[in-house]
Design a protein around this motif. Structure first.
Motif, PDB file in Angstrom:
ATOM      1  N   LEU A  75       0.788  -1.372  -0.032  1.00 31.88           N
ATOM      2  CA  LEU A  75       0.055  -0.113  -0.151  1.00 31.88           C
ATOM      3  C   LEU A  75       1.032   1.351   0.121  1.00 31.88           C
ATOM      4  O   LEU A  75       0.379   2.412  -0.237  1.00 31.88           O
ATOM      5  CB  LEU A  75      -0.825   0.063   1.055  1.00 31.88           C
ATOM      6  N   ALA A  76       2.075   1.347   0.229  1.00 33.95           N
ATOM      7  CA  ALA A  76       2.962   2.484   0.093  1.00 33.95           C
ATOM      8  C   ALA A  76       2.541   3.247   1.200  1.00 33.95           C
ATOM      9  O   ALA A  76       2.532   4.463   1.269  1.00 33.95           O
ATOM     10  CB  ALA A  76       2.849   2.964  -1.055  1.00 33.95           C
ATOM     11  N   SER A  77       2.271   2.395   2.330  1.00 32.84           N
ATOM     12  CA  SER A  77       1.742   3.248   3.672  1.00 32.84           C
ATOM     13  C   SER A  77       2.297   2.546   4.824  1.00 32.84           C
ATOM     14  O   SER A  77       2.945   1.422   4.731  1.00 32.84           O
ATOM     15  CB  SER A  77       0.110   3.041   3.791  1.00 32.84           C
ATOM     16  N   THR A  78       2.147   3.236   6.211  1.00 36.71           N
ATOM     17  CA  THR A  78       2.506   2.578   7.275  1.00 36.71           C
ATOM     18  C   THR A  78       1.308   1.653   7.751  1.00 36.71           C
ATOM     19  O   THR A  78       0.218   1.963   7.311  1.00 36.71           O
ATOM     20  CB  THR A  78       2.888   3.519   8.320  1.00 36.71           C
ATOM     21  N   LEU A  79       1.601   0.810   8.877  1.00 35.69           N
ATOM     22  CA  LEU A  79       0.400   0.313   9.412  1.00 35.69           C
ATOM     23  C   LEU A  79      -0.605   1.167   9.759  1.00 35.69           C
ATOM     24  O   LEU A  79      -1.973   0.679   9.590  1.00 35.69           O
ATOM     25  CB  LEU A  79       0.951  -0.785  10.541  1.00 35.69           C
ATOM     26  N   ASP A  80      -0.305   2.164  10.559  1.00 30.76           N
ATOM     27  CA  ASP A  80      -1.083   3.144  10.982  1.00 30.76           C
ATOM     28  C   ASP A  80      -1.777   3.947   9.883  1.00 30.76           C
ATOM     29  O   ASP A  80      -2.999   4.346   9.998  1.00 30.76           O
ATOM     30  CB  ASP A  80      -0.657   4.118  12.166  1.00 30.76           C
ATOM     31  N   ASP A  81      -0.765   4.568   8.920  1.00 34.22           N
ATOM     32  CA  ASP A  81      -1.492   5.606   7.925  1.00 34.22           C
ATOM     33  C   ASP A  81      -2.602   4.834   7.115  1.00 34.22           C
ATOM     34  O   ASP A  81      -3.394   5.691   6.508  1.00 34.22           O
ATOM     35  CB  ASP A  81      -0.450   6.106   7.281  1.00 34.22           C
ATOM     36  N   GLN A  82      -2.480   3.393   6.846  1.00 32.75           N
ATOM     37  CA  GLN A  82      -3.477   2.916   6.024  1.00 32.75           C
ATOM     38  C   GLN A  82      -4.869   2.948   6.404  1.00 32.75           C
ATOM     39  O   GLN A  82      -5.761   3.369   5.479  1.00 32.75           O
ATOM     40  CB  GLN A  82      -3.265   1.308   5.900  1.00 32.75           C
ATOM     41  N   PHE A  83      -5.245   3.192   7.701  1.00 29.03           N
ATOM     42  CA  PHE A  83      -6.493   3.206   8.183  1.00 29.03           C
ATOM     43  C   PHE A  83      -7.012   4.553   7.710  1.00 29.03           C
ATOM     44  O   PHE A  83      -8.184   4.917   7.517  1.00 29.03           O
ATOM     45  CB  PHE A  83      -6.634   2.964   9.630  1.00 29.03           C
ATOM     46  N   ALA A  84      -5.789   5.697   7.832  1.00 28.54           N
ATOM     47  CA  ALA A  84      -6.239   7.328   7.646  1.00 28.54           C
ATOM     48  C   ALA A  84      -6.622   7.154   5.759  1.00 28.54           C
ATOM     49  O   ALA A  84      -7.743   7.903   5.584  1.00 28.54           O
ATOM     50  CB  ALA A  84      -5.197   7.778   7.833  1.00 28.54           C
ATOM     51  N   MET A  85      -6.082   6.392   5.194  1.00 27.64           N
ATOM     52  CA  MET A  85      -6.228   6.202   3.725  1.00 27.64           C
ATOM     53  C   MET A  85      -7.415   5.632   3.460  1.00 27.64           C
ATOM     54  O   MET A  85      -8.409   6.075   2.665  1.00 27.64           O
ATOM     55  CB  MET A  85      -5.142   5.329   2.975  1.00 27.64           C
ATOM     56  N   PHE A  86      -8.033   4.500   4.401  1.00 31.29           N
ATOM     57  CA  PHE A  86      -9.213   3.845   4.227  1.00 31.29           C
ATOM     58  C   PHE A  86     -10.483   4.821   4.546  1.00 31.29           C
ATOM     59  O   PHE A  86     -11.579   4.553   4.046  1.00 31.29           O
ATOM     60  CB  PHE A  86      -9.297   2.672   4.607  1.00 31.29           C
ATOM     61  N   ALA A  87     -10.079   5.572   5.650  1.00 38.85           N
ATOM     62  CA  ALA A  87     -11.396   6.095   6.004  1.00 38.85           C
ATOM     63  C   ALA A  87     -12.243   6.916   5.225  1.00 38.85           C
ATOM     64  O   ALA A  87     -13.496   6.732   5.202  1.00 38.85           O
ATOM     65  CB  ALA A  87     -10.941   7.248   7.460  1.00 38.85           C
ATOM     66  N   PRO A  88     -12.036   7.692   4.376  1.00 41.32           N
ATOM     67  CA  PRO A  88     -12.789   8.513   3.439  1.00 41.32           C
ATOM     68  C   PRO A  88     -13.453   7.610   2.276  1.00 41.32           C
ATOM     69  O   PRO A  88     -14.661   7.806   2.031  1.00 41.32           O
ATOM     70  CB  PRO A  88     -11.833   9.432   2.699  1.00 41.32           C
ATOM     71  N   VAL A  89     -12.639   6.537   2.017  1.00 34.40           N
ATOM     72  CA  VAL A  89     -13.255   5.480   1.034  1.00 34.40           C
ATOM     73  C   VAL A  89     -14.424   4.636   1.671  1.00 34.40           C
ATOM     74  O   VAL A  89     -15.517   4.765   1.212  1.00 34.40           O
ATOM     75  CB  VAL A  89     -12.242   4.497   0.758  1.00 34.40           C
ATOM     76  N   VAL A  90     -14.461   4.449   3.010  1.00 41.10           N
ATOM     77  CA  VAL A  90     -15.285   3.596   3.714  1.00 41.10           C
ATOM     78  C   VAL A  90     -16.716   4.596   3.885  1.00 41.10           C
ATOM     79  O   VAL A  90     -17.399   4.160   3.489  1.00 41.10           O
ATOM     80  CB  VAL A  90     -14.808   2.897   4.995  1.00 41.10           C
ATOM     81  N   GLY A  91     -16.030   5.732   4.579  1.00 39.99           N
ATOM     82  CA  GLY A  91     -17.124   6.747   4.642  1.00 39.99           C
ATOM     83  C   GLY A  91     -18.017   7.134   3.749  1.00 39.99           C
ATOM     84  O   GLY A  91     -19.318   7.082   3.691  1.00 39.99           O
ATOM     85  N   ARG A  92     -17.344   7.166   2.314  1.00 41.41           N
ATOM     86  CA  ARG A  92     -18.041   7.878   1.340  1.00 41.41           C
ATOM     87  C   ARG A  92     -18.864   6.694   0.821  1.00 41.41           C
ATOM     88  O   ARG A  92     -20.068   6.865   0.329  1.00 41.41           O
ATOM     89  CB  ARG A  92     -17.173   8.247   0.174  1.00 41.41           C
ATOM     90  N   ALA A  93     -18.186   5.712   0.814  1.00 42.00           N
ATOM     91  CA  ALA A  93     -19.020   4.333   0.295  1.00 42.00           C
ATOM     92  C   ALA A  93     -20.393   3.984   1.336  1.00 42.00           C
ATOM     93  O   ALA A  93     -21.189   3.870   0.600  1.00 42.00           O
ATOM     94  CB  ALA A  93     -18.200   3.014   0.224  1.00 42.00           C
ATOM     95  N   ARG A  94     -20.285   4.047   2.383  1.00 39.30           N
ATOM     96  CA  ARG A  94     -21.302   3.636   3.431  1.00 39.30           C
ATOM     97  C   ARG A  94     -22.405   4.856   3.082  1.00 39.30           C
ATOM     98  O   ARG A  94     -23.721   4.501   2.973  1.00 39.30           O
ATOM     99  CB  ARG A  94     -20.881   3.878   4.774  1.00 39.30           C
ATOM    100  N   THR A  95     -21.928   6.212   2.948  1.00 41.61           N
ATOM    101  CA  THR A  95     -23.010   7.181   2.658  1.00 41.61           C
ATOM    102  C   THR A  95     -23.779   7.007   1.445  1.00 41.61           C
ATOM    103  O   THR A  95     -24.958   7.552   1.353  1.00 41.61           O
ATOM    104  CB  THR A  95     -22.149   8.497   2.558  1.00 41.61           C
ATOM    105  N   ALA A  96     -23.129   6.359   0.381  1.00 44.11           N
ATOM    106  CA  ALA A  96     -23.648   6.337  -0.786  1.00 44.11           C
ATOM    107  C   ALA A  96     -24.465   5.038  -0.641  1.00 44.11           C
ATOM    108  O   ALA A  96     -25.157   4.701  -1.796  1.00 44.11           O
ATOM    109  CB  ALA A  96     -22.698   6.102  -2.076  1.00 44.11           C
ATOM    110  N   GLY A  97     -24.542   4.148   0.220  1.00 43.21           N
ATOM    111  CA  GLY A  97     -25.369   3.072   0.356  1.00 43.21           C
ATOM    112  C   GLY A  97     -24.728   1.900   0.042  1.00 43.21           C
ATOM    113  O   GLY A  97     -25.569   0.826   0.027  1.00 43.21           O
TER     114      GLY A  97
END
Length: 315
Positions: A126-148
């Motif tokens: 992911l070219a990320s750290t273990l912690d930073d990956q969750f910050a990267m996924f947060a807007p993805v998951v949040g937007r997806a859930r908002t879109a149903g």
């Protein structure tokens, strides 16, 4: 090819679920590491064949940068070309917000994100750290859930890492909990390099349940590098898991972990479930035909033991 009549003999075993949902990952995880180019039209045919075989969830592709995974560069064209069967779910993998944009534009209704339980694999995959990956996924998951959209979290390297060795269960539990907190509705526990054993599987599921993550939120995703995928699956079923990832014909591997070989073959899983009297809804003969056809396109025999057993040798 015909399935031998009366085989396997259904013999229910106490303590196992009455039904298992198979998540078919062959069209995405199975093909992603293949060097032989598969046309979009043939991928569409493959997805249709898998759905027509009765698989309830068929993962189609990944909206990933084509430089990372060239085989899946046609995601934007592939997904809209699928004629979706009633009652079948068609998730896709998205690595970031750009991937989510493409998935939403294509009309996707379900996505997955792919996280790591280890620091090194997060950096390499992911070219990320273990912690930073969750910050990267947060807007993805949040937007997806908002879109149903329904959102699943893959968690890789749950049982061993080729660079770090053994992975502490507490580390896996912590990562799974963070995915749940982000909004993932299901966590698929991945044995990415196939080193896990049945005892590890039972212990990890027990720790996850103790941490408040119920088995109804869990799935398992085993690779068969050391021949343990079916044994590990049975251990997961005994622990109450009812969702199992598998790949038609045993296709699969990971482009970022060279020791990761094929996934658990869907046909081998179906044979075991039939023998245990566990319902799944899959037509084994139709599934074997689909896998054999794809193996022909790839120019090699299927690694699935059941496919080999049920496919007569050429004259």
């Amino acid at each position: 090819m015909t399935v031998p009549p009366g085989l396997p003999d259904p013999t229910p075993s106490p303590g196992l679920p009455s039904r298992v949902t198979i998540v078919e990952v062959g069209a995405r995880d199975g093909l992603q590491n293949e060097k032989t180019p598969i046309t979009t039209a043939d991928k569409v045919r493959f997805v249709h064949a898998l759905a027509d075989a009765g698989l309830p969830v068929v993962e189609v592709t990944s909206f990933v940068n084509p430089r990372w995974v060239p085989q899946l560069a046609d995601a934007a064209e592939l997904f809209p070309a699928i004629e979706q069967r009633p009652g079948v779910r068609y998730p896709v993998l998205v690595p970031n917000e750009r991937g989510l944009d493409g998935a939403l534009a294509a009309g996707v209704q379900e996505i997955s994100v792919f996280a790591s339980a280890t620091e090194t694999f997060a950096q390499r995959n992911l070219a990320s750290t273990l912690d930073d990956q969750f910050a990267m996924f947060a807007p993805v998951v949040g937007r997806a859930r908002t879109a149903g959209l329904r959102v699943r979290g893959y968690l890789s390297m749950c049982f061993g890492d080729p660079w770090e060795g053994r992975v502490a269960r507490s580390q896996v539990v912590a990562a799974a909990a963070r995915l749940i907190e982000l909004g993932c509705q299901q966590i698929s526990l991945g044995d990415t390099i196939g080193v896990g054993t049945a005892g590890q599987v039972r212990a990890l599921i027990g720790d996850l349940v103790a941490a408040g993550i119920g088995v109804d939120r869990l799935a398992v995703h085993f690779h068969d590098t050391y021949g343990q995928a079916l044994a590990n699956t049975l251990a997961a079923l005994q622990a109450g898991v009812t969702v199992v990832d598998a790949s038609a014909g045993g296709l699969g591997g990971c482009p970022y972990a060279k020791s990761a070989t094929g996934n658990l073959a869907t046909e081998d899983l179906v044979w075991m479930l039939d023998g245990l009297g566990i319902a799944h809804g899959v037509d084994l003969g139709a599934l074997v035909r689909a896998s054999t056809w794809m193996a022909g396109l790839l120019g090699r025999p299927s690694p699935s033991a059941v496919v080999r057993a049920l496919t007569p040798p050429p004259d």
